[in-house]
Design a protein around this motif. Structure first.
Motif, PDB file in Angstrom:
ATOM      1  N   GLU A 292       0.807  -1.225   0.000  1.00 35.10           N
ATOM      2  CA  GLU A 292       0.000   0.000   0.000  1.00 35.10           C
ATOM      3  C   GLU A 292       0.839   1.273   0.000  1.00 35.10           C
ATOM      4  O   GLU A 292       0.325   2.349  -0.290  1.00 35.10           O
ATOM      5  N   THR A 294       3.273   1.819  -2.013  1.00 34.97           N
ATOM      6  CA  THR A 294       3.986   1.930  -3.296  1.00 34.97           C
ATOM      7  C   THR A 294       3.214   2.761  -4.328  1.00 34.97           C
ATOM      8  O   THR A 294       1.991   2.873  -4.266  1.00 34.97           O
ATOM      9  N   ASP A 295       3.965   3.292  -5.271  1.00 35.88           N
ATOM     10  CA  ASP A 295       3.340   4.025  -6.379  1.00 35.88           C
ATOM     11  C   ASP A 295       2.436   3.091  -7.195  1.00 35.88           C
ATOM     12  O   ASP A 295       1.389   3.515  -7.689  1.00 35.88           O
ATOM     13  N   PHE A 297       0.619   0.517  -6.225  1.00 37.03           N
ATOM     14  CA  PHE A 297      -0.678   0.348  -5.566  1.00 37.03           C
ATOM     15  C   PHE A 297      -1.528   1.607  -5.747  1.00 37.03           C
ATOM     16  O   PHE A 297      -2.699   1.540  -6.106  1.00 37.03           O
ATOM     17  N   LYS A 298      -0.899   2.749  -5.484  1.00 38.58           N
ATOM     18  CA  LYS A 298      -1.644   4.020  -5.571  1.00 38.58           C
ATOM     19  C   LYS A 298      -2.190   4.232  -6.990  1.00 38.58           C
ATOM     20  O   LYS A 298      -3.358   4.573  -7.178  1.00 38.58           O
ATOM     21  N   LEU A 300      -2.753   2.015  -9.425  1.00 41.93           N
ATOM     22  CA  LEU A 300      -3.805   1.046  -9.778  1.00 41.93           C
ATOM     23  C   LEU A 300      -5.102   1.371  -9.032  1.00 41.93           C
ATOM     24  O   LEU A 300      -6.202   1.283  -9.594  1.00 41.93           O
ATOM     25  N   TYR A 301      -4.964   1.762  -7.784  1.00 42.60           N
ATOM     26  CA  TYR A 301      -6.138   2.074  -6.958  1.00 42.60           C
ATOM     27  C   TYR A 301      -6.870   3.290  -7.517  1.00 42.60           C
ATOM     28  O   TYR A 301      -8.089   3.288  -7.673  1.00 42.60           O
ATOM     29  N   GLU A 302      -6.097   4.310  -7.830  1.00 48.20           N
ATOM     30  CA  GLU A 302      -6.740   5.553  -8.288  1.00 48.20           C
ATOM     31  C   GLU A 302      -7.283   5.426  -9.708  1.00 48.20           C
ATOM     32  O   GLU A 302      -8.169   6.182 -10.100  1.00 48.20           O
ATOM     33  N   ASN A 304      -8.891   2.934 -10.540  1.00 50.61           N
ATOM     34  CA  ASN A 304      -9.987   1.975 -10.331  1.00 50.61           C
ATOM     35  C   ASN A 304      -9.694   0.604 -10.955  1.00 50.61           C
ATOM     36  O   ASN A 304     -10.596  -0.083 -11.421  1.00 50.61           O
ATOM     37  N   LEU A 305      -8.424   0.251 -10.962  1.00 51.91           N
ATOM     38  CA  LEU A 305      -8.061  -1.073 -11.478  1.00 51.91           C
ATOM     39  C   LEU A 305      -7.965  -2.109 -10.361  1.00 51.91           C
ATOM     40  O   LEU A 305      -7.999  -3.313 -10.629  1.00 51.91           O
ATOM     41  N   ILE A 306      -7.804  -1.656  -9.135  1.00 46.32           N
ATOM     42  CA  ILE A 306      -7.812  -2.586  -8.002  1.00 46.32           C
ATOM     43  C   ILE A 306      -8.593  -1.968  -6.846  1.00 46.32           C
ATOM     44  O   ILE A 306      -8.911  -0.776  -6.871  1.00 46.32           O
ATOM     45  N   ASN A 307      -8.874  -2.783  -5.846  1.00 43.44           N
ATOM     46  CA  ASN A 307      -9.455  -2.271  -4.595  1.00 43.44           C
ATOM     47  C   ASN A 307      -8.694  -2.899  -3.424  1.00 43.44           C
ATOM     48  O   ASN A 307      -7.603  -3.459  -3.621  1.00 43.44           O
ATOM     49  N   GLU A 328      -9.414  -8.274  -7.231  1.00 39.15           N
ATOM     50  CA  GLU A 328     -10.534  -8.080  -8.153  1.00 39.15           C
ATOM     51  C   GLU A 328     -10.207  -6.891  -9.045  1.00 39.15           C
ATOM     52  O   GLU A 328      -9.615  -5.919  -8.576  1.00 39.15           O
TER      53      GLU A 328
END
Lengths: 431, 420
Positions: A292, A294-295, A297-298, A300-302, A304-307, A328
């Protein structure tokens, strides 16, 4: 017992101590004394798991049906048609068991007053099988239900999809419980043969943790496995697993809300993973790639590719090391590509020193936290034993880790040609 | 040993003697449950845990947690019975075991920042954050179908409590998410902070300092300024049992069934229910395990759990093959009726008591066990029962009590997922 050596291992940091002992029959026993606790946790673990599907006697090995270790785990709790659970319940204790790729583990938790009786029940249960042919046949239907239950779990399906993509001959490509077809081949003779081959005291470890006295545990343990003197015939590393993978991608359809993926690498640096130190380092490496902080994670999260379901990890055993990233996502291939690109970039540039140090510090905290619970201490002692490490070594290992080892490990793993992705796609059921 | 102190009429701080390797702080805000704002409360949890005024993005926040030796941070917003709860917790290694003595206190301060000092550029939550986190909430609401057993039980509860607040989804409604904007979310946030009852649990090295920090935060931000009055919704159970089947394309049939009573339980009732459940299906030596699974081989998984919200009841969750569905259902019903009509054997009762007493004692072996025990009691009973009191209650339960408890329950419904 008085003539034998008891090792006492002390941690000043944790103000804790534990004791190691090997009984006359070869059983390895570890006792962590926690006088302030109100319960006792114990684990008896056998180095026999679902990936051990060969018994070597001479020449060609006997091949076991998939799911044999798990089947034997179920049947060890049968007591001539009755259930061992009742014996534990009679003294207010609870017991359980589980099988992984590498091990079969039997556990109990009891109150302080009952632990000696609970320990005797456990050791008595595991020292001699008491299952019948009828019991074995009846168990097939229960295990078939268990296999189907896991088939309804999309994360499980995604993970095993990846293992099937990566491994030709190693049995982590099969469900731990086997298949409905494979368990039909299992009978009481096969289970007995496995018991004689693998349930040898030298291939086991007993870890007890809580408000206990180590001498009392060692005395009890001395009384079991006295008649076991069969030659141990362990599954050994097979040389027939090629370095290649089977396929780069696979898909399955299930009733899920959005796609799930498990993307991973069949690692070749098997020798490195024989030590606990490398496993601990790999935890940090994976966190530095996709944790969490790491760039990756950030981003992909932003996008909307991961949660929050996104995570990384690895499995390792005698014949395999598999690193993976799962979660997912609406776009599994985009996530895969981003992970691959990021790994490539870090391989070129190396990890950032301050991030490595922060992550190592977090790992120290994580390992110290384990010592709050008798159950997690017992589990960690077992893991350390099979990795030939001492429990307190973990904190020392993490404290001494350096960034160059992390970069070396990263560069020797995560090869593109050894990667694959397994995807569980939604079907529209209207549910 | 847990000490309880009222910081205000509606704000309680519980703290326990510090004998753990980890420290833990939990803050729970219990707010009114309103159909129209519950989704925003769920979203708030996502938004609040993504940044604070000091740590303005997730990387900064995560790296700070790493610096605190891997401290954890967890925030959730969900329905609990007929209330909405905003739950905040943090867990870290006690400073006694670390070279840096400030870690524990810094973790406490961080949780307070997450709760009371969110990142509000221009005085509102950033639109970009709301957009990202709305997507996560949507995914989590949809995710329920992936866990088939939870989904089956959720559908059963919806039907059981149809028309009442208890049938509202735990995280709110997907269709409400697009209606939430930065201003409306801020309004809901302020309302949650102000109109709530608060339960706090702390176990760590610096009780006095932590109490000061919490008290200042409560004063400064007006947390819990207006207490919430709990209103017990009357429980109306269906007159006849319902049976619902859904084609979910599952590999096996998944069954949730509920035996329920409208009676609101007190602490004695809850203790009897615990024992009844343990004997029926809550332990590896329960009747469901030994008779339905082991003797009859009807299903691998067949367990029961007690229900304490909206009356009291026992929920059975089982999975079996399609062919064995009828027999499994019959087997579960038969075991329930036998236990209700004949009562438990002396051995069954004693074993269940012994096991529950040992479990109660061992709860305090870990700091998370201690906090769960305290918060579960105050959430279900609105008062704390010490482990010693709980053990005394367990010791006094008789076989007749178990029968009377089950006698008040009726089979209310069954939900089944299958592959047609």
């Amino acid at each position: 017992m008085s003539n034998k050596k008891i090792d006492k291992i002390i941690s000043e940091l944790l103000d804790g101590r534990y004791f190691k002992y090997r009984t006359g029959n070869g059983l390895n026993v570890l006792v962590y004394e926690m006088p302030e606790k109100s319960s006792v946790s114990a684990q008896l673990s056998i180095g026999f798991g679902s990936a051990d599907t060969k018994i070597y006697r001479s020449g060609t090995p006997d091949v076991l049906p998939d799911g044999t270790a798990h089947f034997l785990e179920h049947k060890m709790f049968e007591n001539n048609g009755e259930d061992i659970f009742s014996l534990f319940a009679d003294i207010g204790a609870s017991a359980n068991a589980y099988t992984t790729f590498n091990r079969t583990t039997f556990v109990f938790r009891s109150g302080n007053d009952e632990y000696k009786n609970a320990l005797k029940i456990l050791l008595n249960t595991i020292s001699e099988p008491r299952f019948s042919n009828e019991g074995v046949e009846k168990e097939k239907s229960i295990i078939a239900d268990e296999i189907r239950m896991y088939l309804d779990d999309p994360s499980w399906r995604a993970s095993f999809g990846l293992f099937k993509n990566l491994y030709h001959n190693i049995s982590i490509n099969s469900d731990i419980a086997g298949s409905e077809k494979s368990i039909k081949k299992i009978n009481a003779d096969i289970l007995m043969d496995c018991f004689n081959s693998f349930y040898q005291p030298e291939n086991m470890v007993l870890a007890v943790c809580g408000c206990v006295q180590h001498e009392e545990v060692f005395l009890i343990a001395e009384n079991y496995f006295c008649t076991r003197n069969a030659e141990m015939k362990l599954s050994i590393r097979s040389s027939d697993e090629p370095a290649s993978i089977i396929r780069k991608r696979s898909k399955t359809d299930m009733n899920v809300s959005m796609p799930l993926f498990c993307f991973g690498y069949k690692e070749r640096c098997l020798d490195k993973f024989e030590s606990m130190k490398t496993e601990l380092l790999m935890d940090i490496v994976l966190d530095l790639i996709a944790g969490e902080s790491t760039d990756l994670f950030k981003d992909l999260y932003e996008m909307n590719l991961i949660n929050d379901s996104f995570e990384s990890g690895f499995y390792s055993g005698n014949e395999y090391v598999c690193t993976f990233f799962e979660g997912e996502t609406p776009y599994p291939y985009k996530v895969r590509d981003q992970i691959k690109n990021r790994i490539q970039k870090i391989k070129t540039n190396g990890f950032r020193k301050e991030l490595f140090e922060e992550r190592a510090r977090a790992s120290v905290g994580g390992y110290i936290s384990l010592f709050d619970s008798p159950g997690s201490v017992a589990g960690s002692m077992v893991s350390c034993h099979f990795k030939k490490a001492d429990l307190y070594d973990i904190i020392q290992f993490v404290n001494r880790m350096d960034i160059s080892s992390a970069n070396d490990l990263l560069r020797s793993c995560f090869l593109d040609e050894s990667s694959s992705i397994s995807i569980v796609n939604p079907i529209n059921t209207g549910a | 040993m847990i000490f309880i102190e009222k910081l205000k009429e509606n704000i309680t701080l519980a703290y326990c003697d510090n004998r753990y390797i980890r420290q833990r702080l939990v803050i729970e805000l219990n707010c009114d449950l309103e159909r129209d704002t519950m989704t925003a409360v769920s979203l708030l949890a996502f938004v609040l845990s993504s940044a604070t005024d000091k740590h303005r993005d997730m990387i900064s926040l995560s790296r700070y947690l790493d610096q605190l030796y891997g401290a954890s941070l967890y925030v959730s917003g969900h329905r609990v019975g007929t209330r909405m709860m905003l739950h905040f917790d943090t867990d870290c290694v006690s400073s006694r075991y670390l070279p840096d003595e400030s870690v524990g206190l810094n973790a406490v301060k961080l949780l307070c920042e997450v709760l009371a000092e969110p990142y509000l550029p221009d005085g509102v939550f950033p639109d970009s954050t709301i957009e990202i986190e709305s997507e996560k909430l949507k995914e989590e609401i949809r995710f329920l179908i992936n866990d088939k057993e939870s989904y089956c039980t959720r559908m059963l509860m919806n039907e059981l409590f149809k028309g009442s607040k208890r049938s509202l989804p735990s995280l709110g409604f997907e269709e409400d998410i697009p209606k939430i904007n930065s201003l409306s979310l801020l309004e809901v946030y302020k309302k949650c902070l102000e109109n709530c009852n608060v339960n706090i649990f702390y176990c760590g090295d610096q009780c006095d300092l932590v109490k000061q920090i919490l008290s200042s935060m409560i004063e400064e931000y007006g947390i819990g300024r207006s207490p919430v009055t709990y209103v017990n919704e009357p429980v109306v159970l269906p007159a006849d049992p319902f049976y619902i089947k859904e084609d979910a394309r599952t590999e096996q049939d998944i069954i949730s069934m509920v035996f329920h009573s409208a009676r609101i339980p007190d602490e004695k009732d809850l203790t009897v229910l615990k024992i009844a459940n343990a004997i029926f299906g809550g332990m590896p030596t329960s009747r469901l395990f030994l008779n339905v699974r082991e003797k009859q081989g009807l299903c691998y998984s067949c367990v029961s759990n007690r229900m304490t919200g909206g009356g009291s009841g026992i929920l059975v969750e089982a999975s079996t093959s399609k062919e064995k569905y009828e027999k499994s259902r019959e087997g579960i019903l038969t075991e329930f009726m036998r236990l209700r009509d004949d009562g438990p054997s002396v051995d069954e009762l004693e074993n269940a008591k012994h096991s529950l007493i040992n479990s109660t004692r061992s709860l305090f072996d870990t700091v998370s066990g201690a906090s769960s025990h305290y918060l579960a009691a105050v959430n279900s009973l609105r008062k704390y029962i010490t482990p010693e009191e709980e053990i005394r209650l367990i010791q006094n339960v008789s076989g007749k009590d178990v029968q009377s408890c089950l006698d008040t329950m009726q089979l209310c419904g069954l939900y089944r997922l299958t592959d047609e």
